[in-house]
Structure formats: C-alpha cells, structure tokens
Motif scaffolding. Structure first.
Motif, short mmCIF file in Angstrom:
data_model
loop_
_atom_site.label_atom_id
_atom_site.label_comp_id
_atom_site.label_asym_id
_atom_site.label_seq_id
_atom_site.Cartn_x
_atom_site.Cartn_y
_atom_site.Cartn_z
N ASN A 89 0.83 -1.20 0.00
CA ASN A 89 0.00 0.00 0.00
C ASN A 89 0.87 1.26 0.00
N ILE A 90 0.73 2.08 -1.05
CA ILE A 90 1.44 3.36 -1.09
C ILE A 90 0.61 4.36 -0.29
N HIS A 91 1.21 4.85 0.79
CA HIS A 91 0.53 5.82 1.65
C HIS A 91 0.64 7.22 1.07
N SER A 92 1.78 7.53 0.45
CA SER A 92 2.03 8.85 -0.10
C SER A 92 3.05 8.71 -1.23
N LEU A 93 2.89 9.54 -2.27
CA LEU A 93 3.81 9.51 -3.40
C LEU A 93 3.98 10.93 -3.92
N ALA A 94 5.22 11.40 -3.98
CA ALA A 94 5.52 12.72 -4.53
C ALA A 94 6.67 12.57 -5.51
N VAL A 95 6.56 13.22 -6.66
CA VAL A 95 7.57 13.12 -7.71
C VAL A 95 7.92 14.52 -8.19
N GLY A 96 9.20 14.76 -8.39
CA GLY A 96 9.63 16.04 -8.92
C GLY A 96 11.02 15.94 -9.52
N THR A 97 11.38 16.97 -10.26
CA THR A 97 12.71 16.99 -10.87
C THR A 97 13.77 17.23 -9.81
N THR A 98 14.99 16.92 -10.15
CA THR A 98 16.12 17.10 -9.23
C THR A 98 17.08 18.14 -9.79
N GLU A 99 18.22 18.28 -9.12
CA GLU A 99 19.25 19.19 -9.59
C GLU A 99 19.95 18.67 -10.84
N SER A 100 19.76 17.39 -11.16
CA SER A 100 20.38 16.78 -12.34
C SER A 100 19.36 16.72 -13.48
N PRO A 101 19.70 17.24 -14.65
CA PRO A 101 18.76 17.17 -15.78
C PRO A 101 18.48 15.72 -16.16
N GLY A 102 17.22 15.43 -16.43
CA GLY A 102 16.85 14.08 -16.84
C GLY A 102 16.63 13.12 -15.71
N VAL A 103 16.75 13.59 -14.47
CA VAL A 103 16.57 12.71 -13.31
C VAL A 103 15.46 13.27 -12.43
N LEU A 161 17.48 4.46 -10.83
CA LEU A 161 18.92 4.70 -10.70
C LEU A 161 19.43 4.43 -9.29
N LYS A 162 18.62 4.74 -8.27
CA LYS A 162 19.07 4.61 -6.88
C LYS A 162 17.86 4.52 -5.97
N ARG A 205 25.74 14.37 2.70
CA ARG A 205 25.56 13.22 1.80
C ARG A 205 24.24 13.34 1.06
N GLY A 206 24.26 12.97 -0.21
CA GLY A 206 23.05 13.00 -1.01
C GLY A 206 22.79 11.64 -1.63
N ILE A 207 21.66 11.54 -2.27
CA ILE A 207 21.28 10.26 -2.86
C ILE A 207 22.01 9.99 -4.17
N SER A 208 22.44 11.05 -4.86
CA SER A 208 23.03 10.83 -6.17
C SER A 208 24.37 10.11 -6.06
N ASP A 209 24.71 9.35 -7.06
CA ASP A 209 25.92 8.53 -7.04
C ASP A 209 27.18 9.36 -6.83
N ARG A 210 27.25 10.49 -7.52
CA ARG A 210 28.44 11.33 -7.43
C ARG A 210 28.69 11.77 -5.98
#
Length: 170
Positions: free
Chosen positions: A29-43, A71-72, A159-164
């Motif tokens: 069960n998905i209780h909440s879902l939010a989607v948006g762009t990041t600081e990286s283009p295309g991600v 991706l992560k 620390r961030g989620i992006s690989d770099r």
C-alpha cells in the motif's frame, strides 16, 4: 510500519507507472507519493511512503532495483532526514469564529490564503505530525475541503542520494 523510500529515476514517460505498478502487483500500500525533478537534468526523485505491516523493506528495494529506469533507492530514516508536507485546508469560519481560526493559524505558522464570508483557507507546511495537529484543532469548526501534497524528504547532512555525492562522501 511505514517506510519513507527515496528513489532516483530517469525522467521518462511511463516510469511512474512502472514503479507504482510494482507496488500494486506486490500488494504494498502506497501511503504517499511525490515526484519532482532534481538538480540533475533528466533525473526525477520519487518519495514514496509505503506501509509494510509484515514484510521487510529489503523485499521492496530489491524489486525496485530490477526496474530499468531506477537509478538509486534508499530508505530515509526519520531521525536522520528532513520530512515535509504541504496541506491546504478550508474550514467553516463565520465572523464569530474567524478570529479563533486565525489564532490557530498563527500558532502553527500557517498562511491564510483565502477568506470568504463563511470560510477560511489556510496553507501549512511542515512535518506530518504538525499538519495532523493543526487538522485536529480546526476540525471542530468544520472542515470543508483538505488536500495534501504527499511527503517529501531529504537526508540530513552533506551526503546525497546521487551517485556522485555518495562516492565523494565514501
């Protein structure tokens, strides 16, 4: 138990459907879902709050990693992340009770965004428990409508989620 999962995905058509379908097919069960762009283009970044009463989160993350556009995936622990939601709430507030609603909004640092002769609409931003407390206190006035954005969250610190960033921090 509810888990907050942050997912980096390619910003392509159909990715949201694939991720949400995975949860649906597995009976999560998905209780909440939010989607948006990041600081990286295309991600894009998805913040999913999922309720897993009897299954480990590892089962979900392994399934997500199998999706080609993912991706992560990380879980954000409540103590080490900043969590926010935005709520718009419209309540009955005639002239006799309007002052009380305004005082509650001020205490909770909510913004009054619309006032009519018999209603007040407020926007409030903060952690989910703050929004729930405000909702409980204005409920006796009569809630006309309510909408929330869904939870968004970031881990605390550098620390961030992006690989770099993760490679640099390790």
């Amino acid at each position: 138990m509810k888990h907050t999962v942050s997912i980096l995905v390619e910003n392509k058509p159909g990715v949201l459907t694939r991720v949400s379908s995975l949860f649906s097919r597995r009976g999560f069960n998905i209780h909440s879902l939010a989607v948006g762009t990041t600081e990286s283009p295309g991600v894009s970044r998805m913040t999913v709050v999922v309720d897993l009463p009897d299954k480990p989160l590892e089962h979900v993350t392994k399934q997500l990693h199998k999706l080609i556009n993912v991706l992560k995936v990380i879980e954000l622990e409540p103590g080490s992340s900043v969590v926010r939601e935005l709520m718009l709430i419209k309540v009955h507030a005639e002239s006799a009770t309007r002052g009380q609603v305004f005082e509650l909004a001020e205490v909770f640092r909510a913004n009054i965004v619309d006032v009519t002769s018999d209603s007040v609409t407020a926007e409030i931003l903060g952690p989910p428990d703050k929004l729930a407390a405000f909702e409980d206190l204005v409920r006796p006035f009569g809630i006309i409508e309510l909408v929330k954005t869904g939870r968004i969250a970031l881990g605390r610190g550098t620390r961030g989620i992006s690989d770099r960033q993760l490679r640099a921090a390790v």
